[in-house]
Design a protein around this motif. Structure first.
Motif, PDB file in Angstrom:
ATOM      1  N   THR A  50       0.849  -1.187   0.000  1.00 49.73           N
ATOM      2  CA  THR A  50       0.000   0.000   0.000  1.00 49.73           C
ATOM      3  C   THR A  50       0.891   1.245   0.000  1.00 49.73           C
ATOM      4  O   THR A  50       0.622   2.210  -0.729  1.00 49.73           O
ATOM      5  CB  THR A  50      -0.944   0.004   1.216  1.00 49.73           C
ATOM      6  OG1 THR A  50      -1.782  -1.150   1.151  1.00 49.73           O
ATOM      7  CG2 THR A  50      -1.803   1.265   1.246  1.00 49.73           C
ATOM      8  N   SER A  51       1.958   1.221   0.776  1.00 50.11           N
ATOM      9  CA  SER A  51       2.912   2.334   0.789  1.00 50.11           C
ATOM     10  C   SER A  51       3.548   2.529  -0.577  1.00 50.11           C
ATOM     11  O   SER A  51       3.726   3.662  -1.033  1.00 50.11           O
ATOM     12  CB  SER A  51       3.999   2.090   1.837  1.00 50.11           C
ATOM     13  OG  SER A  51       3.419   1.983   3.114  1.00 50.11           O
ATOM     14  N   ILE A  52       3.881   1.422  -1.248  1.00 47.03           N
ATOM     15  CA  ILE A  52       4.457   1.513  -2.593  1.00 47.03           C
ATOM     16  C   ILE A  52       3.472   2.192  -3.545  1.00 47.03           C
ATOM     17  O   ILE A  52       3.862   3.042  -4.348  1.00 47.03           O
ATOM     18  CB  ILE A  52       4.884   0.116  -3.102  1.00 47.03           C
ATOM     19  CG1 ILE A  52       6.146  -0.339  -2.363  1.00 47.03           C
ATOM     20  CG2 ILE A  52       5.099   0.114  -4.611  1.00 47.03           C
ATOM     21  CD1 ILE A  52       6.545  -1.785  -2.619  1.00 47.03           C
ATOM     22  N   PHE A  72      14.544   0.209  -5.064  1.00 45.92           N
ATOM     23  CA  PHE A  72      14.209  -0.707  -3.970  1.00 45.92           C
ATOM     24  C   PHE A  72      13.407  -1.894  -4.492  1.00 45.92           C
ATOM     25  O   PHE A  72      13.680  -3.046  -4.152  1.00 45.92           O
ATOM     26  CB  PHE A  72      13.434   0.040  -2.880  1.00 45.92           C
ATOM     27  CG  PHE A  72      12.764  -0.869  -1.888  1.00 45.92           C
ATOM     28  CD1 PHE A  72      13.510  -1.520  -0.919  1.00 45.92           C
ATOM     29  CD2 PHE A  72      11.387  -1.086  -1.936  1.00 45.92           C
ATOM     30  CE1 PHE A  72      12.887  -2.374  -0.006  1.00 45.92           C
ATOM     31  CE2 PHE A  72      10.766  -1.929  -1.031  1.00 45.92           C
ATOM     32  CZ  PHE A  72      11.514  -2.572  -0.059  1.00 45.92           C
ATOM     33  N   GLN A  73      12.423  -1.627  -5.344  1.00 48.97           N
ATOM     34  CA  GLN A  73      11.593  -2.703  -5.878  1.00 48.97           C
ATOM     35  C   GLN A  73      12.406  -3.661  -6.751  1.00 48.97           C
ATOM     36  O   GLN A  73      12.188  -4.870  -6.698  1.00 48.97           O
ATOM     37  CB  GLN A  73      10.426  -2.126  -6.672  1.00 48.97           C
ATOM     38  CG  GLN A  73       9.376  -1.503  -5.780  1.00 48.97           C
ATOM     39  CD  GLN A  73       8.211  -1.026  -6.602  1.00 48.97           C
ATOM     40  OE1 GLN A  73       8.196   0.113  -7.026  1.00 48.97           O
ATOM     41  NE2 GLN A  73       7.260  -1.894  -6.823  1.00 48.97           N
ATOM     42  N   ILE A  74      13.305  -3.138  -7.543  1.00 48.51           N
ATOM     43  CA  ILE A  74      14.157  -4.004  -8.362  1.00 48.51           C
ATOM     44  C   ILE A  74      14.951  -4.936  -7.462  1.00 48.51           C
ATOM     45  O   ILE A  74      15.023  -6.151  -7.708  1.00 48.51           O
ATOM     46  CB  ILE A  74      15.103  -3.163  -9.254  1.00 48.51           C
ATOM     47  CG1 ILE A  74      14.304  -2.420 -10.328  1.00 48.51           C
ATOM     48  CG2 ILE A  74      16.184  -4.040  -9.883  1.00 48.51           C
ATOM     49  CD1 ILE A  74      15.090  -1.330 -11.047  1.00 48.51           C
ATOM     50  N   VAL A  75      15.518  -4.393  -6.396  1.00 44.62           N
ATOM     51  CA  VAL A  75      16.355  -5.196  -5.500  1.00 44.62           C
ATOM     52  C   VAL A  75      15.525  -6.261  -4.792  1.00 44.62           C
ATOM     53  O   VAL A  75      15.886  -7.442  -4.791  1.00 44.62           O
ATOM     54  CB  VAL A  75      17.106  -4.303  -4.493  1.00 44.62           C
ATOM     55  CG1 VAL A  75      17.824  -5.144  -3.447  1.00 44.62           C
ATOM     56  CG2 VAL A  75      18.085  -3.390  -5.216  1.00 44.62           C
ATOM     57  N   TYR A  76      14.388  -5.898  -4.185  1.00 37.76           N
ATOM     58  CA  TYR A  76      13.661  -6.907  -3.426  1.00 37.76           C
ATOM     59  C   TYR A  76      13.010  -7.937  -4.347  1.00 37.76           C
ATOM     60  O   TYR A  76      12.914  -9.113  -3.991  1.00 37.76           O
ATOM     61  CB  TYR A  76      12.685  -6.285  -2.417  1.00 37.76           C
ATOM     62  CG  TYR A  76      11.265  -6.061  -2.852  1.00 37.76           C
ATOM     63  CD1 TYR A  76      10.346  -7.107  -2.905  1.00 37.76           C
ATOM     64  CD2 TYR A  76      10.810  -4.786  -3.159  1.00 37.76           C
ATOM     65  CE1 TYR A  76       9.030  -6.886  -3.278  1.00 37.76           C
ATOM     66  CE2 TYR A  76       9.509  -4.563  -3.521  1.00 37.76           C
ATOM     67  CZ  TYR A  76       8.612  -5.618  -3.578  1.00 37.76           C
ATOM     68  OH  TYR A  76       7.320  -5.399  -3.950  1.00 37.76           O
ATOM     69  N   LYS A  77      12.624  -7.540  -5.539  1.00 34.13           N
ATOM     70  CA  LYS A  77      12.075  -8.519  -6.494  1.00 34.13           C
ATOM     71  C   LYS A  77      13.159  -9.480  -6.970  1.00 34.13           C
ATOM     72  O   LYS A  77      12.921 -10.687  -7.088  1.00 34.13           O
ATOM     73  CB  LYS A  77      11.435  -7.795  -7.680  1.00 34.13           C
ATOM     74  CG  LYS A  77      10.145  -7.097  -7.295  1.00 34.13           C
ATOM     75  CD  LYS A  77       9.605  -6.238  -8.407  1.00 34.13           C
ATOM     76  CE  LYS A  77       8.359  -5.528  -7.875  1.00 34.13           C
ATOM     77  NZ  LYS A  77       7.656  -4.766  -8.842  1.00 34.13           N
TER      78      LYS A  77
END
Length: 122
Positions: A50-52, A72-77
């Motif tokens: 939701t924050s994303i 951040f999304q690239i890294v955690y994915k």
């Protein structure tokens, strides 16, 4: 260009967070039967996503300032793909890989890096 990445976040992640917040078996739909998820973890993940979405809405206006969210999304994915999906794929345990989640992650991993690179070249 980055505004499209943020808009994609809103478009693809909003239905997922709605499932997690409001559907009786939302976690089962998102994560599949092979990733059991407690109610607390469901709320934690739903809160993060939701924050994303909320930051992505702002990112459509301030894309340069909020590009860190995409990184951040690239890294955690990528970490999820390496730590969870790849070992199951190598073992031939395809049924244990959550299709919806993996598809959304792969889409982000394919689209976000070129968008960030292209936007920085302008």
């Amino acid at each position: 260009m980055l505004e499209f990445a943020f808009a994609g976040n809103v478009l693809f992640v909003t239905p997922v967070i709605l499932l997690l917040w409001f559907h009786k078996d939302g976690a089962g739909i998102v994560f599949g039967p092979h990733i059991p998820i407690s109610d607390g973890l469901r709320i934690l993940v739903a809160s993060m996503w939701t924050s994303i979405v909320l930051v992505s809405i702002a990112g459509m206006k301030w894309e340069i300032e909020l590009v860190g969210l995409l990184v951040f999304q690239i890294v955690y994915k990528a970490v999820f793909m390496i730590a969870y999906v790849a070992p199951r794929a190598i073992a031939g345990e395809w049924e244990k890989i959550p299709r919806l989640l993996t598809a959304i992650f792969v889409l982000g991993l394919i689209c976000f890096p070129p968008m960030i690179i292209f936007d920085n070249w302008r």
